[in-house]
Design a protein around this motif. Sequence first.
Motif, PDB file in Angstrom:
ATOM      1  N   GLN A 272      78.721  96.049 -59.273  1.00 55.42           N
ATOM      2  CA  GLN A 272      77.304  95.841 -59.583  1.00 55.42           C
ATOM      3  C   GLN A 272      76.579  97.072 -60.076  1.00 55.42           C
ATOM      4  N   ALA A 273      75.502  96.800 -60.829  1.00 52.81           N
ATOM      5  CA  ALA A 273      74.530  97.836 -61.327  1.00 52.81           C
ATOM      6  C   ALA A 273      73.447  97.934 -60.551  1.00 52.81           C
ATOM      7  N   VAL A 274      72.821  98.980 -60.248  1.00 52.46           N
ATOM      8  CA  VAL A 274      71.482  98.984 -59.652  1.00 52.46           C
ATOM      9  C   VAL A 274      70.569  99.527 -60.280  1.00 52.46           C
ATOM     10  N   VAL A 275      69.493  99.174 -60.639  1.00 52.03           N
ATOM     11  CA  VAL A 275      68.414  99.828 -61.572  1.00 52.03           C
ATOM     12  C   VAL A 275      67.151 100.078 -60.802  1.00 52.03           C
ATOM     13  N   PHE A 276      66.785 101.556 -60.811  1.00 51.38           N
ATOM     14  CA  PHE A 276      65.352 101.823 -59.905  1.00 51.38           C
ATOM     15  C   PHE A 276      64.513 102.108 -61.428  1.00 51.38           C
ATOM     16  N   ASP A 277      63.342 101.999 -61.310  1.00 54.45           N
ATOM     17  CA  ASP A 277      62.281 102.468 -61.874  1.00 54.45           C
ATOM     18  C   ASP A 277      61.283 103.008 -60.957  1.00 54.45           C
ATOM     19  N   ALA A 278      60.870 104.496 -61.219  1.00 55.06           N
ATOM     20  CA  ALA A 278      59.991 104.913 -60.126  1.00 55.06           C
ATOM     21  C   ALA A 278      58.955 105.694 -60.998  1.00 55.06           C
ATOM     22  N   PHE A 279      57.691 105.523 -60.156  1.00 60.33           N
ATOM     23  CA  PHE A 279      56.393 105.949 -60.884  1.00 60.33           C
ATOM     24  C   PHE A 279      55.776 106.700 -59.424  1.00 60.33           C
ATOM     25  N   PRO A 280      54.954 107.712 -59.763  1.00 57.09           N
ATOM     26  CA  PRO A 280      54.330 108.440 -58.568  1.00 57.09           C
ATOM     27  C   PRO A 280      53.343 107.389 -58.083  1.00 57.09           C
ATOM     28  N   ASP A 281      53.043 107.221 -56.641  1.00 53.75           N
ATOM     29  CA  ASP A 281      52.493 106.563 -55.902  1.00 53.75           C
ATOM     30  C   ASP A 281      51.077 107.366 -55.688  1.00 53.75           C
ATOM     31  N   VAL A 282      50.111 106.575 -55.035  1.00 54.10           N
ATOM     32  CA  VAL A 282      48.749 107.258 -54.503  1.00 54.10           C
ATOM     33  C   VAL A 282      49.004 107.716 -53.184  1.00 54.10           C
ATOM     34  N   GLY A 283      49.834 107.648 -52.457  1.00 51.18           N
ATOM     35  CA  GLY A 283      49.832 108.270 -51.243  1.00 51.18           C
ATOM     36  C   GLY A 283      49.266 107.184 -50.062  1.00 51.18           C
ATOM     37  N   ILE A 284      48.664 107.831 -49.061  1.00 50.79           N
ATOM     38  CA  ILE A 284      48.060 107.016 -48.078  1.00 50.79           C
ATOM     39  C   ILE A 284      46.454 107.285 -48.129  1.00 50.79           C
ATOM     40  N   GLN A 285      45.831 106.554 -48.847  1.00 51.83           N
ATOM     41  CA  GLN A 285      44.389 106.592 -48.955  1.00 51.83           C
ATOM     42  C   GLN A 285      43.976 105.343 -49.035  1.00 51.83           C
ATOM     43  N   PRO A 286      42.896 105.032 -47.993  1.00 50.52           N
ATOM     44  CA  PRO A 286      42.244 103.463 -47.766  1.00 50.52           C
ATOM     45  C   PRO A 286      42.281 102.677 -48.873  1.00 50.52           C
ATOM     46  N   GLU A 287      41.303 103.183 -50.068  1.00 47.72           N
ATOM     47  CA  GLU A 287      41.329 102.029 -51.075  1.00 47.72           C
ATOM     48  C   GLU A 287      42.442 102.201 -52.125  1.00 47.72           C
ATOM     49  N   ALA A 288      42.826 103.143 -52.455  1.00 46.20           N
ATOM     50  CA  ALA A 288      43.983 103.342 -53.273  1.00 46.20           C
ATOM     51  C   ALA A 288      45.276 102.843 -52.874  1.00 46.20           C
ATOM     52  N   GLY A 289      45.550 103.039 -51.381  1.00 42.00           N
ATOM     53  CA  GLY A 289      46.715 102.367 -50.828  1.00 42.00           C
ATOM     54  C   GLY A 289      46.618 101.267 -50.713  1.00 42.00           C
ATOM     55  N   LEU A 290      45.245 100.328 -50.531  1.00 43.47           N
ATOM     56  CA  LEU A 290      45.604  99.062 -50.626  1.00 43.47           C
ATOM     57  C   LEU A 290      45.693  98.392 -51.938  1.00 43.47           C
ATOM     58  N   ALA A 291      45.274  99.048 -52.858  1.00 44.57           N
ATOM     59  CA  ALA A 291      45.757  98.551 -54.249  1.00 44.57           C
ATOM     60  C   ALA A 291      47.107  98.440 -54.500  1.00 44.57           C
ATOM     61  N   ALA A 292      47.774  99.551 -54.066  1.00 48.62           N
ATOM     62  CA  ALA A 292      49.051  99.686 -54.119  1.00 48.62           C
ATOM     63  C   ALA A 292      49.870  98.686 -53.501  1.00 48.62           C
ATOM     64  N   GLU A 293      49.453  98.532 -52.246  1.00 47.57           N
ATOM     65  CA  GLU A 293      49.978  97.236 -51.670  1.00 47.57           C
ATOM     66  C   GLU A 293      50.143  96.003 -52.450  1.00 47.57           C
ATOM     67  N   PHE A 294      48.756  95.637 -52.930  1.00 53.48           N
ATOM     68  CA  PHE A 294      48.701  94.457 -53.790  1.00 53.48           C
ATOM     69  C   PHE A 294      49.823  94.507 -54.919  1.00 53.48           C
ATOM     70  N   ILE A 295      49.903  95.497 -55.502  1.00 54.81           N
ATOM     71  CA  ILE A 295      50.853  95.482 -56.558  1.00 54.81           C
ATOM     72  C   ILE A 295      52.264  95.477 -55.995  1.00 54.81           C
ATOM     73  N   ASP A 296      52.391  96.240 -54.999  1.00 50.82           N
ATOM     74  CA  ASP A 296      53.912  96.007 -54.124  1.00 50.82           C
ATOM     75  C   ASP A 296      54.029  94.490 -53.977  1.00 50.82           C
ATOM     76  N   GLU A 297      53.003  93.747 -53.199  1.00 49.78           N
ATOM     77  CA  GLU A 297      53.167  92.413 -52.853  1.00 49.78           C
ATOM     78  C   GLU A 297      53.585  91.443 -54.365  1.00 49.78           C
ATOM     79  N   ILE A 298      52.705  91.659 -55.298  1.00 54.35           N
ATOM     80  CA  ILE A 298      52.836  90.950 -56.644  1.00 54.35           C
ATOM     81  C   ILE A 298      53.978  91.074 -57.316  1.00 54.35           C
TER      82      ILE A 298
END
Length: 731
Positions: free
Chosen positions: A680-706
């Motif tokens: 198989q082939a495994v493909v990763f696309d990586a981008f800088p994340d926001v780290g553990i910050q209350p509001e930005a971290g919550l937004a990142a979790e929403f993106i993760d879920e979507i």
Amino acid sequence: MSTTTDLNRSIEHLFAEQPQTYTLDNGLTVVHQPVPGQPLVSTQIWIRTGSIHESPHLGSGLSHFLEHMLFKGTHRRGPGQIASEVQAFGGQINAYTAYDRTVLYIDGPSEALSQSLDILADMALESILTEAEVAREKDVILREIDMTLDDPDRILSRALFSTAYREHPFKYPVIGLRSLFEQVDQATLEHYYRSRYRPDNMVLIVTGEYDADFLQEQVEAAFGRFDRVCESPLILPEEPRQLAQRTCRLSGDYQIVRGLMGFKIPSMREDDAPGLDVMAAIIGSGHSARLRQKLREELNLVHSIGASAWNPGDPGLFVVQYHCDADKAIVAEEAILNMLRDLPETGFLPEDVHKARQFALVSEIKSRQTASGLASRLGLLCALVGDLGYPRRFFQQVYDTTPESLQSLASRTFRDDQLTLATLLPKSATQARSQHKAHQPLEPFAAKTLSNGARLIWQRDARLPRTYFRFASLAGPLHETRGYEGSSALLATLMARDTLKHSAFEIARNLENDGGFLVESSGNNTLSLAVEVLPEFANDGLRYLRDAVLEPAFKGDTLEREKLSQVAQIREMQDEILEAGRVALRQHFFGDHPFATDPAGTIESVRSVDRAALMELHRRIIVPQNAVLVICGDFDPDQILPHAESFLQCIPQGAFAQSDLTAAIPTCTGTVHVPMDREQAVVFDAFPDVGIQPEAGLAAEFIDEILSDMSGPLFRSVREEQSLAYYVGAY
């Protein structure tokens, strides 16, 4: 050490609330049990059909294929609509297939009970298997089949079962053989669906917070409208008696030897089943297990080893699994077999049986921790065992087990004419007491910062008889000396082994005799030690945790053994294409930043770590300002919290230097190709994340879920519409 009376009291408490069951006119069995306290409900439909029921197409993976197709649409819901509807009311939906069952389940809020039942009935009994969707999903599963060829553990498991079984359908993988799966068409799948997915061949399980009368109305509305159909008897081929030892040796581009030993055993319905579970717990579960102590701690022949009794059908397998280095493969296999063959003579001790009883109790408690877990437990008992009262009988037989009866059982089990050996070698290798408070809402977490800067956090939850302690500190690559990458992981491991007061074996034995265990973990940012015990032993558990944190012994022989084990873990990652890709991604993404290295380190850096380096790291990070102790579960705060504060006050003073996280991330952009000899082939696309910050971290979790959801844009486009991949997700 608790008494049998104590254990019986805990078990009687667990069984005090019994599930309710009834049957619809069309044959559907309904089992439900309230779990009050949280507005959640788990609905599961267990279909008594799996890969062993696919005659005359055994080995084709029909059950697994059909499980995939149930999400593709019904007479009332189009492709993708099922997942979207469940997501809309905040639920989670999934399914799985095994040898003997297919299970669909939805976990969601209580107010969505009617929708959950309607969706499950729709999927189970009114799915549409169009030729276009069958063809599209077939391509996806072909990729999934290829993925199994890249997974060393799946390859080895398949080798064991195909060698141990000659006639029984257990010899075929659940996903099917590629050559047979390719022959499956829409008509074959449709016929299998209509013949096996019948109300009388299903069990509906509901647990959570609901009104029983309302539930019965909704079950009747969702499932009662379907007619009963004629049942087609299905007779499974009988496995002939094995006459001699069987062996399967496989080799490939691997770094570590993986081994499985399987002894034929009776099914879980036979009288020997509880004793086999007891024996598996004694010799193969926990750090004090006989196999681990002999093969890993004393002889240093394996990196990991365990045992379990797998016996859903007749016959099942008593399995011993282990990992070792290539140059120790032959000696390790002989040592394991010699130890098993000697058990009828060396025998068992009363404390061995006591430990196994505690393991059984803890396992039963854990199976009931969530509504979903309880539903799965009830589904197994009703759909497969056929007896909701089995656990009580099982525990009675566990209590009746004696060292003498185990000795006799060992003589009947560990015989060469019941043994199958399977090994995967590198090419270079030569050969309850709970107070039920579910109706009361949980109090919020409480926190206290001590005078020395250490933090204590706690929350009491007496719904299940279990107490949890976790000590955590910032650690990981950010706090390691260059050249010693992976030292945090080693430190966590050494802290969880020998202390100045007790050996690793004594700690494991004493905790496991109390139904508990001590485990370590480490990652990018932290290391932690956790202890779980039954509530009556909470003080003992906290004391062992304190000793592990404050008084690790850093024994030289233990350090060398654990270094070898961590190197083996790194080599295992090199064998797994997904892990190898993730490691390569970190290197290119983070460059010179410490996160470029996996928390396990590199083979070279781990080998360079010595006792002095670990003691220096321990001195730097185990300081009050970097210490957090969390206590959860069933405990008496007035009794436990003073001991916890005393523990934290004993941490030696010292300054903690927070690492500078400033870095230009990613260090490079573009595309990197890392070739591996895999299917198989495994493909990763990586981008800088926001780290553990209350509001930005919550937004990142929403993106993760979507991006990870089955109805999200990634899954719909890449998997559903274009059939380009089996797995798509984000984190």
